[in-house]
Design an enzyme around this catalytic site. Structure first.
Site, PDB file in Angstrom:
ATOM      1  N   ASP A   1      50.312  43.884  -8.948  1.00  0.00           N
ATOM      2  CA  ASP A   1      51.135  44.307 -10.087  1.00  0.00           C
ATOM      3  C   ASP A   1      50.267  45.125 -11.025  1.00  0.00           C
ATOM      4  O   ASP A   1      49.081  44.840 -11.197  1.00  0.00           O
ATOM      5  CB  ASP A   1      51.775  43.115 -10.799  1.00  0.00           C
ATOM      6  CG  ASP A   1      50.775  42.093 -11.299  1.00  0.00           C
ATOM      7  OD1 ASP A   1      50.409  42.144 -12.491  1.00  0.00           O
ATOM      8  OD2 ASP A   1      50.357  41.235 -10.500  1.00  0.00           O
TER       9      ASP A   1
ATOM     10  N   GLU B   1      55.049  34.906 -21.354  1.00  0.00           N
ATOM     11  CA  GLU B   1      53.738  34.256 -21.311  1.00  0.00           C
ATOM     12  C   GLU B   1      53.398  33.441 -22.553  1.00  0.00           C
ATOM     13  O   GLU B   1      52.447  32.677 -22.553  1.00  0.00           O
ATOM     14  CB  GLU B   1      52.650  35.317 -21.094  1.00  0.00           C
ATOM     15  CG  GLU B   1      52.825  36.108 -19.812  1.00  0.00           C
ATOM     16  CD  GLU B   1      51.732  37.138 -19.605  1.00  0.00           C
ATOM     17  OE1 GLU B   1      50.627  36.951 -20.148  1.00  0.00           O
ATOM     18  OE2 GLU B   1      51.984  38.148 -18.912  1.00  0.00           O
TER      19      GLU B   1
END
Length: 278
Positions: free
Chosen positions: A82, A174
């Site tokens: 990613d 996150e």
């Protein structure tokens, strides 16, 4: 006539034996001088032996791949990365061509947006060039719990054009960003519901293992999870709970001039194909 005197027998002088005291002193000095080398050698040997012992006890399905410069779980056959602006300008042809033993890059998640106004400066280029090189791609949005979830979803879909063959869109969550876990989950739900309503595709949720355990587990069980948990031979999570595992953030790949995150897919090639947008 003078009478020659008889020559005397001259005995050669013998050197005095070195006393025990001096021998011991010499030995002591040599030990002092050589001890750093000796003990350094011993310690290096011990460290090498210890690494060997540790390696024997490690999972045989978790080994170092020299070209990628990281350990990779061997129990998986589909690998990916990613990326975001952090990796800079990427040569996707080189990424696709790289292979070390049985590992090659098959998919890439690409950062598109963040919050309600930030577009990743490399997104459009990556989104165009990675599929051209033959990689299966998915776009992700970095979620900000302080901002309205529906507004973030609208912004994401304005930037990303999802097409047949892509991986489902991803929301990256996150942290709490200073809001309560209840508020975070409410805004996240709004984002997920809006994206699914508009695209008819259920998004993937990306998060770290601890954040998942603390705030998401039991709340979004109908969603596919992509979980970050680094430098481990196994993801400490039931396999039924996740599809993608981000196992390292220090991989090296041809065509990328910076370290990059590495991921594996939990499933075979048929399951992976079913993940792609029809």
């Amino acid at each position: 006539m003078p009478v020659a005197k008889p020559k005397r027998n001259v005995k050669s002088k013998k050197s005095k034996p070195i006393s025990t005291k001096w021998k011991l002193l010499f030995l002591f000095v040599m030990l002092v001088l050589l001890s750093p080398l000796y003990y350094g050698y011993v310690l290096r040997g011990f460290a090498s032996t210890w690494r060997w012992i540790k390696d024997i006890g490690q999972d045989p399905n978790y080994r170092t791949y020299t070209d990628f410069k990281i350990k990779i779980p061997k129990a998986y056959t589909i690998h990916g990365i990613d990326v975001s602006y952090y990796q800079g300008k990427i040569n996707w042809t080189k990424v696709k061509a790289m292979e070390d033993d049985d590992v090659k890059i098959s998919f890439a998640f690409i950062k598109a947006t963040e919050g309600i106004s930030l577009v990743d400066p490399y997104f459009q280029r990556n989104w165009r060039e990675a599929p051209k090189a033959g990689l299966v791609c998915g776009a992700y949005h970095f979620f900000r719990p302080k901002s309205d979830g529906k507004t973030q979803a609208k912004f994401f879909l304005q930037v990303v054009s999802i097409e047949k063959g892509d991986l489902p869109p991803v929301v990256d969550i996150e942290g709490l960003d200073g809001v309560s876990s209840l508020k975070m989950r409410a805004e996240l739900s709004d984002f997920l519901n809006y994206v699914e309503m508009k695209t008819k595709i259920r998004p993937i949720i990306y998060t770290g293992l601890k954040f998942y355990e603390d705030y998401l587990s039991g709340n979004f069980d109908n969603y596919t999870f992509w979980v970050a948990h680094y430098y481990q031979p196994k993801l400490r999570l039931d396999k039924s709970s996740w599809r993608f595992w981000q196992h390292s953030d220090k991989g090296r790949v041809n065509g990328i001039n910076h370290v990059v995150d590495f991921n594996v897919f939990n499933g075979d090639s048929l399951t992976f194909e079913k993940m792609r947008i029809p």
